[in-house]
Motif scaffolding. Sequence first.
Motif, short mmCIF file in Angstrom:
data_model
loop_
_atom_site.label_atom_id
_atom_site.label_comp_id
_atom_site.label_asym_id
_atom_site.label_seq_id
_atom_site.Cartn_x
_atom_site.Cartn_y
_atom_site.Cartn_z
N VAL A 143 5.91 -44.69 -110.20
CA VAL A 143 5.64 -43.60 -109.44
C VAL A 143 5.83 -43.99 -107.77
CG1 VAL A 143 3.18 -42.13 -109.12
CG2 VAL A 143 3.57 -43.49 -110.87
N VAL A 144 5.86 -42.90 -107.11
CA VAL A 144 7.09 -41.89 -105.28
C VAL A 144 5.28 -42.12 -104.89
CG1 VAL A 144 8.36 -41.39 -104.15
CG2 VAL A 144 9.27 -42.05 -105.89
N ASN A 145 4.65 -42.55 -104.82
CA ASN A 145 3.31 -42.18 -103.46
C ASN A 145 4.27 -41.75 -102.55
OD1 ASN A 145 0.72 -40.95 -102.99
ND2 ASN A 145 -0.24 -42.84 -104.41
N VAL A 146 4.01 -40.06 -101.91
CA VAL A 146 4.78 -39.70 -100.48
C VAL A 146 3.05 -39.19 -99.67
CG1 VAL A 146 5.74 -38.43 -99.72
CG2 VAL A 146 6.47 -38.58 -101.57
N ILE A 147 3.64 -39.93 -98.85
CA ILE A 147 2.18 -40.21 -97.54
C ILE A 147 3.00 -39.19 -96.61
CG2 ILE A 147 0.85 -41.80 -95.66
CD1 ILE A 147 0.53 -41.45 -99.36
N ASN A 148 2.09 -38.82 -95.96
CA ASN A 148 2.29 -37.87 -94.54
C ASN A 148 2.18 -38.55 -93.24
OD1 ASN A 148 2.11 -35.93 -92.68
ND2 ASN A 148 1.61 -34.13 -93.54
N ALA A 149 3.15 -38.76 -92.43
CA ALA A 149 3.28 -40.32 -91.80
C ALA A 149 2.21 -39.04 -90.19
CB ALA A 149 4.83 -40.37 -91.22
N LYS A 150 2.07 -38.14 -90.75
CA LYS A 150 1.29 -37.87 -89.25
C LYS A 150 -0.41 -37.53 -89.50
CE LYS A 150 2.66 -33.67 -90.15
NZ LYS A 150 2.97 -32.04 -89.75
N HIS A 151 -0.67 -38.29 -90.75
CA HIS A 151 -1.79 -38.11 -91.62
C HIS A 151 -2.03 -40.01 -92.25
CE1 HIS A 151 -2.26 -34.17 -89.89
NE2 HIS A 151 -1.31 -33.83 -91.85
N GLY A 152 -1.49 -40.67 -92.55
CA GLY A 152 -1.79 -41.39 -93.77
C GLY A 152 -2.25 -41.08 -94.86
N CYS A 153 -2.88 -42.35 -95.58
CA CYS A 153 -4.10 -41.21 -97.08
C CYS A 153 -4.65 -39.88 -96.57
CB CYS A 153 -4.40 -43.27 -97.41
SG CYS A 153 -2.52 -43.52 -97.88
N GLN A 176 0.13 -46.96 -88.53
CA GLN A 176 -1.48 -46.38 -88.85
C GLN A 176 -1.55 -45.19 -90.32
OE1 GLN A 176 -2.38 -42.78 -90.51
NE2 GLN A 176 -4.58 -43.06 -90.52
N SER A 177 -0.50 -45.18 -90.93
CA SER A 177 -0.26 -44.99 -92.34
C SER A 177 -0.16 -46.21 -93.47
CB SER A 177 1.46 -44.24 -92.68
OG SER A 177 1.16 -43.04 -91.84
N THR A 233 -5.76 -50.38 -97.05
CA THR A 233 -7.38 -49.84 -97.06
C THR A 233 -7.25 -49.48 -98.86
OG1 THR A 233 -7.34 -49.52 -94.66
CG2 THR A 233 -8.99 -48.29 -96.61
N LEU A 234 -6.27 -49.03 -98.92
CA LEU A 234 -6.23 -48.14 -100.51
C LEU A 234 -6.44 -49.06 -101.06
CD1 LEU A 234 -6.93 -44.95 -101.83
CD2 LEU A 234 -4.74 -45.04 -101.56
N VAL A 235 -5.68 -49.79 -101.31
CA VAL A 235 -4.56 -50.49 -102.27
C VAL A 235 -4.95 -52.03 -102.42
CG1 VAL A 235 -3.05 -48.83 -102.75
CG2 VAL A 235 -2.45 -50.13 -101.77
N GLY A 236 -5.20 -51.96 -100.69
CA GLY A 236 -5.27 -53.88 -101.49
C GLY A 236 -3.76 -54.37 -100.31
N ILE A 265 6.63 -42.84 -96.57
CA ILE A 265 5.80 -42.86 -95.44
C ILE A 265 7.28 -41.96 -95.29
CG2 ILE A 265 4.59 -42.35 -93.35
CD1 ILE A 265 4.35 -45.93 -94.18
N ASN A 266 6.44 -40.24 -95.55
CA ASN A 266 7.95 -39.13 -95.20
C ASN A 266 7.54 -38.10 -93.53
OD1 ASN A 266 9.82 -37.05 -95.46
ND2 ASN A 266 8.50 -35.82 -96.60
N GLN A 267 8.47 -37.56 -93.15
CA GLN A 267 7.75 -36.74 -91.92
C GLN A 267 7.73 -37.83 -90.72
OE1 GLN A 267 5.42 -33.81 -91.75
NE2 GLN A 267 5.19 -33.55 -94.07
N MET A 268 8.65 -38.88 -90.82
CA MET A 268 8.99 -39.91 -89.90
C MET A 268 9.82 -40.00 -88.12
SD MET A 268 6.94 -43.19 -90.93
CE MET A 268 7.63 -43.61 -89.23
N ASP A 269 10.06 -38.96 -88.30
CA ASP A 269 10.81 -38.35 -86.79
C ASP A 269 10.28 -37.45 -86.23
OD1 ASP A 269 11.18 -36.66 -88.90
OD2 ASP A 269 13.48 -36.46 -88.56
#
Length: 708
Positions: A101-111, A145-146, A152-155, A133-137
């Motif tokens: 599973v590729v879990n894509v995270i928005n770098a502006k918002h985190g989880c 923060q992301s 925090t979510l997965v340990g 962590i996407n949209q890093m630029d």
Amino acid sequence: MKIYDERHIKNVVFVGAHGSGKTTLAETMLFEAGLINRRGTVEERNTVSDYHEIEHERGTSVFATPLHTEWRNYKINIIDTPGLDDFIGEIISSIRVADTVVNVINAKHGCEIGTEIIWNYIDKYHKPMLFVINQMDHVNADFEQSFASIKTLVGNNVVKVQYPIVIDGAFCLIDVLKMKLYKFPPQGGKPEKLPIPDSEKEKADALHNELVEKAAENDEELLEIFFDKGTLNEDEMRQGIKAGMTNHDLFPVFCVSALNDMGTGRLMGFIDNVAPATADLKPEQSIEGKTITTDMALPTTLFVFKTFHQPNLGQVTFFKVMSGAVNVNDKFINSNNGETETMNQLFIMDGKNRSPVNKLAAGDIGATLKLKYTETGDTLCDKSHQVTLKPIKYPEPRITKVVSALSKNDDEKLSESLKKISSQDPTVLVTFSKETKQLLLSCQGELHLATIQWMLEHLYHIEAEFKKPRIAYRETVQRSSTANYRHKKQSGGAGQFAQVHLKIEPWYEGLEEPEGFNIRGKEIVELPWGGTLVFYNCIVGGAIDQRYLPSVMKGVLEVMESGPLTKSFIRDVRVMVYDGKMHPVDSNDISFKIAGAHAFKEAFLNSNPKLLEPTNKLTVKVPEDMVGNVMTDLQTRRAIIQGIESEGNYQVLKCTCPAAELYGYSTALRSLTQGRATFSSVFASYESVPANVQNDLIKQVALEEVEI
């Protein structure tokens, strides 16, 4: 097209919150590998993945879409999924057949909220997972923060493989597995590989050592090497990372800008060289207890994870080859129903594009057309080795509506269309309530419902309306009552005559036999709508002939199918027929049926009747800081909270709640918790309706009868 073996096929599913960039990442990977020569965008509505008209209209993924790419002698099958939990069925089906599973995270918002909801399913299935962590630029991107939100979510099992820096205005990634710096040109694409600068050496070394330790923890042999040498080489680290991912104990983190093609090539390389293949995962067990191993030499087993009805094409069936291989024109047994299916065509699907192939090997994902007897969750297998894989377990529906066609001419067409929609999305349930005489549509939420309505209008050309369903109440008695009724009808010839005396009482399990009656016969009827009728023959002296008692009971049951209070079913009553009269010429079955019905109805109305309402077991999983608001809302819905349990950062509320009060609860809970809470609801029992509610319901039914 080249046939890849089970070790060189990697199946990944892209999951993540709405707007995290999954579709853009998939598009960029296809472009990076050269499978497309121009990248589409969601805004321009020309991506390979989001090709359905409704996805173009809404600018978001609605369906899970299989794609594929080839990268450095590996085949990567990608399933791009929606980011909204209204479409959780598409996500769960895709996770079921994914290797990673590729879990894509928005770098502006985190989880985000969607990340939390999807993580619960990934954790449940124990699937290997990595984070991107996407949209890093982006100017508002915040890697630290992301990363903290992921932790925090997965340990603590999350680990950085890369982190971003900016050098001379250029976006760069420092990879602590390869210990290289990747410097990207402004337009993205192929990076320049450079040594890690001195200013970042200490940080990179610390992260590298952390990655080494995490990798070593997952393999005893590697742990010995680590203790002996104090480090691992790159190949040994890959081995340890793969072992950790396979065991769902290690979650690597990568950085990309999918929009500007920065870091996608390195991500694809990691998927090739490190991420587990199907053959690396624990073999599946069939329902029969047989082991299904990913091996081309074994008998063929296919698992159907998705079906889709495409206009002008028919049903497209997507499957994963769990073992063996499948060739064009192969015949298989559907072990779920015993039917034989022929694979007349085989395809690799990339959105709406179909690439014909002659063979697919173990571990691969493909599609075929126009199977007659196969649905999502079915197993197709070799006749000589019949097995049935465990079906996908979907969440219970969260909202239910009455659906009807605006034009009566479309009623049959509506039923057929809903059957197709439910077939391709098992989280959509379509049932007909014989009690309320309504066609019920149940789904995951208001957005899900809007999508179904869109499909009915645009794909099947049916105008439909959706309304609040009637609640299936029950009626019963609270005290004993007697009544008698004489039915007499005279005509030119033989007339009708019957008189019935009876007594009714509340019934419950373990109730002693009635006193004061000469019981000559007893019949216990388990009612099809639940509850019991106990019917006693207490006639003495032949006042009513034995042969007329079944007709009296038929009359009683007729009233019980449409109670005097609200036309609801009656339950849990016992009836003692103890006297009556008959006529040697005019008495017959129909007369005693009518007399029995009228006597029962009169006795029922004199027995302090009450309404019972269906009550559901409700489980609400809510973040700790939002429990108060949710509990307050539940109390306004007449819910009784029976217990609260802690589960990580969540509180799980267990309660009972009247089904009538749960209408609109999905929308209300989402509003109260910003979409972070989830709930499940199943029928529990029938309970007494409060007196004021009962009076209102009786008045409402009376008004409806007047209007009719």
